[in-house]
Structures are given as structure tokens and as C-alpha cells.
Design an enzyme around this catalytic site. Structure first.
Site, PDB file in Angstrom:
ATOM      1  CB  SER A  27      -0.938   0.011   1.211  1.00  0.00           C
ATOM      2  OG  SER A  27      -0.205  -0.142   2.419  1.00  0.00           O
ATOM      3  N   GLY A  64      -1.995  -4.308   0.904  1.00  0.00           N
ATOM      4  CA  GLY A  64      -2.136  -5.543   1.668  1.00  0.00           C
ATOM      5  C   GLY A  64      -1.204  -6.655   1.233  1.00  0.00           C
ATOM      6  CG  ASN A  93       0.903  -5.484   4.336  1.00  0.00           C
ATOM      7  OD1 ASN A  93       0.301  -4.804   5.159  1.00  0.00           O
ATOM      8  ND2 ASN A  93       1.018  -5.134   3.070  1.00  0.00           N
ATOM      9  CG  ASP A 173      -3.690   4.632   8.259  1.00  0.00           C
ATOM     10  OD1 ASP A 173      -2.682   5.346   8.423  1.00  0.00           O
ATOM     11  OD2 ASP A 173      -3.929   4.040   7.194  1.00  0.00           O
ATOM     12  CG  HIS A 176      -1.337   3.442   4.773  1.00  0.00           C
ATOM     13  ND1 HIS A 176      -2.349   2.943   5.577  1.00  0.00           N
ATOM     14  CD2 HIS A 176      -0.914   2.418   3.996  1.00  0.00           C
ATOM     15  CE1 HIS A 176      -2.536   1.657   5.288  1.00  0.00           C
ATOM     16  NE2 HIS A 176      -1.676   1.322   4.340  1.00  0.00           N
TER      17      HIS A 176
END
Length: 214
Positions: A27, A64, A93, A173, A176
């Protein structure tokens, strides 16, 4: 003799200005939470234009994505695009999900081997993770990138998000990077890509300008 030298120079220049770069990431490289044109990969494409206008940047990043997912997708991508350079930005991830760092290292090694077998040059963008799974796991995870780079002689940016907290920060979040942080991501990537693409950066004043604004 002079004509022969001129032709050789033109051919060399032409090949240098026609590099194709495949970005295999998650991402962070897929410009999650923003327009694609705001992400560091698009900024990278724009950076190459002044001196390498025929170069291609193929963004095969998927939000992801894990190292195992990248490993499974890479053979088809190599066959489809025949890149000259493959940037591997994967592993984050794996760490966030608590997957085996050793398995991650083996996946990275496999992707590097596949890249070289295709005739392309691999580049590795490393990652660090929060200490959610304890200090031992966190250290083991981080060590794998350095081990891969040393054992397989691969250019490595040890921590792709280095400096993000101080320059631009993260999205809400907390994971990111924000739009404002994308130029810094580009600069971090260029620390390993610049030496591989010297002709594309020759006299590029945009690099200095971007650095002044980070």
C-alpha cells in the site's frame, strides 16, 4: 573513426534513456488513501522525464500485499513487462501480521533470484515495524533485510519510511504516509535508485529542489 565513436555514444545514450522500472510493493507504493498521481511512484516517473523520457515505471504494487504474494506474482510480471530494474518494497504486511521473518527473508531472496534470472537488477526497500509482537520479533524482522542485502549483494534502503514522522507524517491510521510525505519517500527510494540510473539524474535540478523542500 570519429563517426564510429559518435554512433557508439548515441547507442549507449539511447539504451540508458530507455530503462523500465517495475515497482513491486504494498500500500505504501500503491498510494493508499490518495490519488495515484500524488504517490511517490508517480513522482518518480515525473523525475525521470527530463533526461530519460522513454523510461517506463510500472507500478505493480497492491495494498495488503505480503512477500509471499509478491513472490507468486513476480514471474508473470517479469514475463509481461521485461523490466530492467525491479524495486522490491515488501515485508511490512508480513510484520504487521506477525508472519515468520525467516519465511519473509526466503521470499525476498526468491524474488531477487527471479529478478536476476530475468536479466533485471533488484533493489530492496527495507521496513521496520512497531514493537507490537515484542522486541525479539521486531529485531529479527528488521535484521532480515540487512541479511538479504549482504548475502545477495543487493542495493538496500534500510528503512523506507525513514524521516517520515518528522517530514509530512502519516495519515489518520498512523500507518500510511501522508501526501506531504511522498517527496521524502521518493528521496529515500532515490538513494538506491539514483546510482543505478545515473543518466536519468544527470543535471536534474528537480532533485535538489525537492530536497530543499523536505
Amino acid at each position: 573513426m570519429a563517426l564510429s565513436v559518435l554512433v557508439t555514444t548515441l547507442l549507449a545514450t539511447g539504451s540508458a534513456s530507455a530503462q523500465s522500472v517495475l515497482i513491486l510493493g504494498d500500500s505504501i507504493s500503491a498510494a493508499y488513501g490518495m490519488e495515484k498521481t500524488q504517490g511517490w511512484v508517480h513522482l518518480f516517473q515525473q523525475r525521470l522525464m527530463p533526461h530519460c523520457s522513454n523510461s517506463r515505471v510500472i507500478n505493480a504494487s497492491v495494498s495488503g500485499e505480503t512477500s509471499a504474494g509478491g513472490k507468486s506474482r513476480l514471474p508473470e510480471l517479469l514475463g509481461q513487462h521485461s523490466p530492467d530494474i525491479v524495486v522490491i518494497e515488501l515485508g511490512g504486511n508480513d510484520g504487521l501480521r506477525g508472519l515468520s521473518p525467516i519465511a519473509m527473508r526466503r521470499n525476498l531472496e526468491s524474488m531477487i533470484s527471479l529478478t536476476r534470472e530475468s536479466g533485471a537488477k533488484p533493489v530492496l526497500l527495507g521496513m521496520r515495524i512497531p514493537p507490537n509482537y515484542g522486541p525479539q520479533y521486531t529485531r529479527l524482522f528488521e535484521q532480515q533485510f540487512q541479511l538479504v542485502a549482504e548475502q545477495m549483494n543487493v542495493p538496500l534502503m534500510p528503512f523506507f519510511l525513514d524521516g517520515i514522522l518528522e517530514h509530512g507524517g502519516f495519515q489518520q491510521d498512523g500507518i500510511h504516509p501522508s501526501v506531504e510525505a511522498q517527496p521524502l519517500l521518493l528521496r529515500n527510494a532515490e538513494s538506491v535508485l539514483g546510482p543505478i540510473l545515473p543518466d536519468c539524474y544527470a543535471g536534474n535540478s528537480a532533485t535538489a529542489e525537492a530536497d530543499d523542500h523536505v
